[in-house]
Design a protein around this motif. Sequence first.
Motif, PDB file in Angstrom:
ATOM      1  N   LYS A 178       0.823  -1.210   0.000  1.00 46.02           N
ATOM      2  CA  LYS A 178       0.000   0.000   0.000  1.00 46.02           C
ATOM      3  C   LYS A 178       0.855   1.257   0.000  1.00 46.02           C
ATOM      4  CE  LYS A 178      -3.945  -2.142   0.084  1.00 46.02           C
ATOM      5  NZ  LYS A 178      -4.818  -2.165  -1.114  1.00 46.02           N
ATOM      6  N   GLY A 179       2.153   1.085  -0.198  1.00 48.57           N
ATOM      7  CA  GLY A 179       3.017   2.244  -0.344  1.00 48.57           C
ATOM      8  C   GLY A 179       3.772   2.675   0.889  1.00 48.57           C
ATOM      9  N   ALA A 180       3.778   1.859   1.932  1.00 53.52           N
ATOM     10  CA  ALA A 180       4.546   2.203   3.132  1.00 53.52           C
ATOM     11  C   ALA A 180       6.018   1.851   2.938  1.00 53.52           C
ATOM     12  CB  ALA A 180       3.997   1.461   4.344  1.00 53.52           C
ATOM     13  N   GLN A 181       6.878   2.594   3.625  1.00 59.10           N
ATOM     14  CA  GLN A 181       8.305   2.255   3.691  1.00 59.10           C
ATOM     15  C   GLN A 181       8.490   1.399   4.940  1.00 59.10           C
ATOM     16  OE1 GLN A 181      11.147   5.523   3.198  1.00 59.10           O
ATOM     17  NE2 GLN A 181      12.450   4.573   4.774  1.00 59.10           N
ATOM     18  N   VAL A 182       8.713   0.094   4.748  1.00 57.31           N
ATOM     19  CA  VAL A 182       8.630  -0.867   5.846  1.00 57.31           C
ATOM     20  C   VAL A 182      10.011  -1.325   6.304  1.00 57.31           C
ATOM     21  CG1 VAL A 182       7.732  -3.112   6.576  1.00 57.31           C
ATOM     22  CG2 VAL A 182       6.384  -1.669   5.038  1.00 57.31           C
ATOM     23  N   THR A 183      10.204  -1.326   7.613  1.00 56.99           N
ATOM     24  CA  THR A 183      11.396  -1.879   8.240  1.00 56.99           C
ATOM     25  C   THR A 183      10.956  -2.918   9.258  1.00 56.99           C
ATOM     26  OG1 THR A 183      12.599   0.216   8.007  1.00 56.99           O
ATOM     27  CG2 THR A 183      13.446  -1.373   9.621  1.00 56.99           C
ATOM     28  N   MET A 184      11.527  -4.124   9.180  1.00 51.82           N
ATOM     29  CA  MET A 184      11.233  -5.165  10.153  1.00 51.82           C
ATOM     30  C   MET A 184      12.374  -5.273  11.156  1.00 51.82           C
ATOM     31  SD  MET A 184       9.541  -8.216   7.839  1.00 51.82           S
ATOM     32  CE  MET A 184       8.834  -9.032   9.296  1.00 51.82           C
ATOM     33  N   VAL A 185      12.010  -5.412  12.433  1.00 50.53           N
ATOM     34  CA  VAL A 185      13.004  -5.601  13.490  1.00 50.53           C
ATOM     35  C   VAL A 185      12.741  -6.971  14.098  1.00 50.53           C
ATOM     36  CG1 VAL A 185      13.963  -4.738  15.643  1.00 50.53           C
ATOM     37  CG2 VAL A 185      13.096  -3.128  13.927  1.00 50.53           C
ATOM     38  N   ILE A 186      13.733  -7.868  13.993  1.00 48.96           N
ATOM     39  CA  ILE A 186      13.542  -9.286  14.298  1.00 48.96           C
ATOM     40  C   ILE A 186      14.610  -9.737  15.286  1.00 48.96           C
ATOM     41  CG2 ILE A 186      13.479 -11.603  13.287  1.00 48.96           C
ATOM     42  CD1 ILE A 186      12.701 -10.176  10.618  1.00 48.96           C
ATOM     43  N   ARG A 187      14.182 -10.325  16.385  1.00 46.33           N
ATOM     44  CA  ARG A 187      15.137 -10.789  17.402  1.00 46.33           C
ATOM     45  C   ARG A 187      15.934 -12.004  16.921  1.00 46.33           C
ATOM     46  NH1 ARG A 187      15.117  -9.187  22.658  1.00 46.33           N
ATOM     47  NH2 ARG A 187      13.522  -7.689  23.293  1.00 46.33           N
TER      48      ARG A 187
END
Length: 320
Positions: A178-187
């Motif tokens: 949907k056009g978001a700038q996504v960052t995932m933070v994963i342990r």
Amino acid sequence: METLDILIVGAGPIGLACGLAAKKAGLSYTIVEKGCLTNSLYNYPLYMTFFSTSERLEIGGIPFVSISAKPVRPEALEYYRRVTISNHLNVRLFEAVEEILPDGQQYTVKTERTSYTAKHVIIATGFYDIPNMLYIPGENLPKVNHYYKDPHFYAAQKVIVIGANNSSVDAALETYRKGAQVTMVIREEGIGKRVKYWVKPDIENRISEGSIKAYYHSHVQAIRENEVDILTPEGLITIENDFVLALTGYQPNFSFLEKAGIHLSKDGKKYPSYNPDTMETNMPGIYLAGVVCGGMDTHVWFIENSREHADKIIAHIVAK
């Protein structure tokens, strides 16, 4: 006041299955639910696809027909609603249970509206109401959400998604599209092993091509109005941010169980005490059904493998 054979706490799929089994056995019952019908399913993401096939989500032997092999959220809501209405199940909605009190050989169940007297109580409350908190600065800011509903809300925004299991992966992919700038933070070192098999390659490919940024072996250390601190193996970094989706899982209402007298294990898993053959707890006449049985291991029980709890419980009550 009429003394019920059974008072069922929770009108999710398993609570409804208990109601169907009680009605079939000729027992008097009432299902009490603090929210809407199948409240947890209603609060799932709008476009969620179930891991299970429709026949494995059936309750009471009533067929569940879906367009595709794996049903989506609106189909499940429609199915459980029709099951409830067509079978005239006795359900009281938007009525939270506050206390379950022993009263001789029966129980008094107090809600925010009234009280019930029942010989037996079935607790089928699920685990979706209490999120696992991060306990970090800024977690209570309005920009932080522990629930994810609709990706359109995050269009053209900088979004951090915390976690790497199904809910986190779905949120990351949908908001990205949907056009978001996504960052995932994963342990952990990668995407969760329990992620839906048809979704896992998608998220891994988006990360590999750089469309979605992922920090592994990392965790969010602090959240502020326009930025977030992330502790990575390379050190602390700060990135611009508009919203945080902290999809770190959920847990049952343990205080409610303890208040009812149910013992919980002391090993951190908080497994409730019950007989797996009958589902009766250490409190005679109080039973557990569904995912609430798993304590902190909320990935153990699902609709498909806990719907049988209803038949076990009703068989034990009838045998008495």
